[in-house]
Design a protein around this motif. Structure first.
Motif, PDB file in Angstrom:
ATOM      1  N   ARG A  49       0.798  -1.230   0.000  1.00 52.71           N
ATOM      2  CA  ARG A  49       0.000   0.000   0.000  1.00 52.71           C
ATOM      3  C   ARG A  49       0.832   1.282   0.000  1.00 52.71           C
ATOM      4  O   ARG A  49       0.278   2.369   0.154  1.00 52.71           O
ATOM      5  CB  ARG A  49      -0.946  -0.012   1.205  1.00 52.71           C
ATOM      6  CG  ARG A  49      -2.050  -1.053   1.077  1.00 52.71           C
ATOM      7  CD  ARG A  49      -2.870  -1.170   2.337  1.00 52.71           C
ATOM      8  NE  ARG A  49      -4.006  -2.068   2.169  1.00 52.71           N
ATOM      9  CZ  ARG A  49      -3.932  -3.394   2.267  1.00 52.71           C
ATOM     10  NH1 ARG A  49      -2.767  -3.969   2.567  1.00 52.71           N
ATOM     11  NH2 ARG A  49      -4.997  -4.149   2.079  1.00 52.71           N
ATOM     12  N   ARG A  55       3.189   5.351  -9.050  1.00 51.09           N
ATOM     13  CA  ARG A  55       1.852   4.755  -8.955  1.00 51.09           C
ATOM     14  C   ARG A  55       0.792   5.799  -9.282  1.00 51.09           C
ATOM     15  O   ARG A  55      -0.176   5.517 -10.005  1.00 51.09           O
ATOM     16  CB  ARG A  55       1.651   4.208  -7.533  1.00 51.09           C
ATOM     17  CG  ARG A  55       0.437   3.297  -7.358  1.00 51.09           C
ATOM     18  CD  ARG A  55       0.650   1.967  -8.059  1.00 51.09           C
ATOM     19  NE  ARG A  55      -0.444   1.049  -7.794  1.00 51.09           N
ATOM     20  CZ  ARG A  55      -0.343  -0.007  -6.981  1.00 51.09           C
ATOM     21  NH1 ARG A  55       0.798  -0.252  -6.353  1.00 51.09           N
ATOM     22  NH2 ARG A  55      -1.363  -0.818  -6.823  1.00 51.09           N
ATOM     23  N   SER A  58       0.340   6.524 -12.895  1.00 50.53           N
ATOM     24  CA  SER A  58      -0.256   5.443 -13.676  1.00 50.53           C
ATOM     25  C   SER A  58      -1.783   5.483 -13.658  1.00 50.53           C
ATOM     26  O   SER A  58      -2.435   4.728 -14.381  1.00 50.53           O
ATOM     27  CB  SER A  58       0.207   4.078 -13.133  1.00 50.53           C
ATOM     28  OG  SER A  58      -0.371   3.807 -11.861  1.00 50.53           O
ATOM     29  N   TRP A  59      -2.359   6.387 -12.844  1.00 54.20           N
ATOM     30  CA  TRP A  59      -3.816   6.457 -12.747  1.00 54.20           C
ATOM     31  C   TRP A  59      -4.421   7.094 -13.999  1.00 54.20           C
ATOM     32  O   TRP A  59      -3.750   7.796 -14.754  1.00 54.20           O
ATOM     33  CB  TRP A  59      -4.233   7.261 -11.509  1.00 54.20           C
ATOM     34  CG  TRP A  59      -3.879   6.578 -10.218  1.00 54.20           C
ATOM     35  CD1 TRP A  59      -3.478   5.284 -10.061  1.00 54.20           C
ATOM     36  CD2 TRP A  59      -3.870   7.165  -8.904  1.00 54.20           C
ATOM     37  NE1 TRP A  59      -3.232   5.012  -8.734  1.00 54.20           N
ATOM     38  CE2 TRP A  59      -3.462   6.150  -7.998  1.00 54.20           C
ATOM     39  CE3 TRP A  59      -4.177   8.425  -8.408  1.00 54.20           C
ATOM     40  CZ2 TRP A  59      -3.345   6.372  -6.634  1.00 54.20           C
ATOM     41  CZ3 TRP A  59      -4.066   8.661  -7.046  1.00 54.20           C
ATOM     42  CH2 TRP A  59      -3.658   7.632  -6.171  1.00 54.20           C
ATOM     43  N   TYR A  63      -8.802  10.916 -12.832  1.00 55.39           N
ATOM     44  CA  TYR A  63      -8.379  11.039 -11.441  1.00 55.39           C
ATOM     45  C   TYR A  63      -7.187  11.995 -11.324  1.00 55.39           C
ATOM     46  O   TYR A  63      -7.071  12.741 -10.344  1.00 55.39           O
ATOM     47  CB  TYR A  63      -8.021   9.674 -10.871  1.00 55.39           C
ATOM     48  CG  TYR A  63      -9.145   8.668 -10.995  1.00 55.39           C
ATOM     49  CD1 TYR A  63     -10.388   8.921 -10.430  1.00 55.39           C
ATOM     50  CD2 TYR A  63      -8.981   7.487 -11.703  1.00 55.39           C
ATOM     51  CE1 TYR A  63     -11.435   8.014 -10.547  1.00 55.39           C
ATOM     52  CE2 TYR A  63     -10.019   6.565 -11.832  1.00 55.39           C
ATOM     53  CZ  TYR A  63     -11.242   6.837 -11.250  1.00 55.39           C
ATOM     54  OH  TYR A  63     -12.273   5.941 -11.377  1.00 55.39           O
ATOM     55  N   LEU A 139      -9.666   5.469  -3.251  1.00 55.55           N
ATOM     56  CA  LEU A 139      -8.731   4.439  -3.689  1.00 55.55           C
ATOM     57  C   LEU A 139      -9.416   3.130  -4.054  1.00 55.55           C
ATOM     58  O   LEU A 139      -8.906   2.380  -4.901  1.00 55.55           O
ATOM     59  CB  LEU A 139      -7.682   4.195  -2.600  1.00 55.55           C
ATOM     60  CG  LEU A 139      -6.653   5.307  -2.406  1.00 55.55           C
ATOM     61  CD1 LEU A 139      -5.708   4.966  -1.264  1.00 55.55           C
ATOM     62  CD2 LEU A 139      -5.862   5.552  -3.686  1.00 55.55           C
ATOM     63  N   VAL A 142     -10.099   4.057  -7.623  1.00 55.73           N
ATOM     64  CA  VAL A 142      -8.939   4.497  -8.408  1.00 55.73           C
ATOM     65  C   VAL A 142      -7.870   3.416  -8.490  1.00 55.73           C
ATOM     66  O   VAL A 142      -7.344   3.106  -9.563  1.00 55.73           O
ATOM     67  CB  VAL A 142      -8.332   5.780  -7.803  1.00 55.73           C
ATOM     68  CG1 VAL A 142      -7.129   6.240  -8.620  1.00 55.73           C
ATOM     69  CG2 VAL A 142      -9.360   6.877  -7.718  1.00 55.73           C
ATOM     70  N   ASP A 143      -7.539   2.845  -7.336  1.00 50.73           N
ATOM     71  CA  ASP A 143      -6.465   1.851  -7.254  1.00 50.73           C
ATOM     72  C   ASP A 143      -6.755   0.933  -6.060  1.00 50.73           C
ATOM     73  O   ASP A 143      -6.223   1.128  -4.965  1.00 50.73           O
ATOM     74  CB  ASP A 143      -5.118   2.566  -7.054  1.00 50.73           C
ATOM     75  CG  ASP A 143      -3.927   1.696  -7.409  1.00 50.73           C
ATOM     76  OD1 ASP A 143      -4.063   0.462  -7.315  1.00 50.73           O
ATOM     77  OD2 ASP A 143      -2.867   2.245  -7.764  1.00 50.73           O
ATOM     78  N   GLU A 145      -5.851  -1.840  -4.876  1.00 46.90           N
ATOM     79  CA  GLU A 145      -4.778  -2.468  -4.099  1.00 46.90           C
ATOM     80  C   GLU A 145      -4.242  -1.555  -3.004  1.00 46.90           C
ATOM     81  O   GLU A 145      -3.677  -2.029  -2.018  1.00 46.90           O
ATOM     82  CB  GLU A 145      -3.625  -2.891  -5.025  1.00 46.90           C
ATOM     83  CG  GLU A 145      -3.953  -4.100  -5.897  1.00 46.90           C
ATOM     84  CD  GLU A 145      -2.728  -4.599  -6.621  1.00 46.90           C
ATOM     85  OE1 GLU A 145      -1.671  -3.924  -6.528  1.00 46.90           O
ATOM     86  OE2 GLU A 145      -2.815  -5.643  -7.283  1.00 46.90           O
TER      87      GLU A 145
END
Length: 233
Positions: A49, A55, A58-59, A63, A139, A142-143, A145
């Motif tokens: 995390r 990271r 990469s969104w 966002y 999150l 969006v991501d 993980e």
């Protein structure tokens, strides 16, 4: 008392995660190695995390525009300065033309040192964490993980208990026999958890001091520009 005991209360996971995110890569890895030695379940969850600028970049654009439109233009310009032009064009494509032009102009005028670029990246990550806390960035969408469950300390402590009390199979024994090797640390005295955490806290203070100085400098520049504009008017 173990190093992690103070972080096993509610909110402790996030506090420890922030320490890791604001630490240099080498120190972060050393700290994670110490955590793994005490509790591999926590180490895996933390490592999974950790928010990095790579990271964030990469969104998806929908966002990124929420982030780029809220951070200080100079902070974004410094953070992007020196990156491949193709990457910069891709990242800034989410912004309106006027906003994109403003950032590219600032990048053309700026010559940040590696330390200033690093400080700007850290500031951006801190801002992103703030946006997550405010619900601007979710999150889980969006991501996923990177999403932190509300009761993560309880989940990890229960999982860690089960892992620590697992039968001593050949696989588990092999894992216990493996010792992480940090390049360059073979001849150094082993660092204690307390000294490692104290070092991280000192670095955090230094980082905040640098950000304050950068803001003071930016404020002075803006005041000078405002004074010039008033003279012209």
């Amino acid at each position: 008392m173990g190093m992690l005991d103070r972080y096993k209360k509610k909110g402790g996971f996030f506090q420890l995660l922030q320490l890791l995110e604001t630490s240099p890569t080498t120190k972060r890895e050393q700290f994670l190695t110490l955590i793994a030695g005490e509790n591999p379940v926590w180490e895996e969850a933390l490592r999974k995390r950790i928010l990095t600028i790579t990271r964030v970049y990469s969104w998806e654009g929908q966002y990124l525009v929420e982030i780029f439109s809220r951070v200080q233009p100079m902070t974004l310009a410094y953070a992007l300065h020196g990156n491949p032009q193709e990457q910069i064009d891709t990242l800034l494509s989410c912004l309106p033309p006027i906003s994109k032009r403003k950032i590219t102009d600032l990048m053309a005028e700026a010559s940040p040192t590696p330390a200033e670029k690093g400080t700007s990246i850290s500031k951006m990550l801190t801002e992103v964490r703030g946006f997550v806390g405010q619900g601007i960035i979710r999150l889980e969408k969006v991501d996923p993980e990177l999403h932190i469950p509300e009761n993560i300390e309880e989940i990890l402590n229960t999982t860690a208990f089960n892992v620590n009390h697992a039968p001593l199979t050949d696989a588990n024994v092999a894992k216990k026999d493996v010792k992480p090797n940090i390049v360059g640390d073979s001849d150094a005295a082993p660092a204690t958890p307390a000294s490692q955490e104290a070092d991280f806290l000192r670095r955090k203070v230094n980082q905040l001091s640098s950000e304050v100085n950068a803001l003071k400098h930016e404020n002075t520049v803006l005041k000078d520009k405002l004074a010039q504009i008033k003279k012209i008017a």
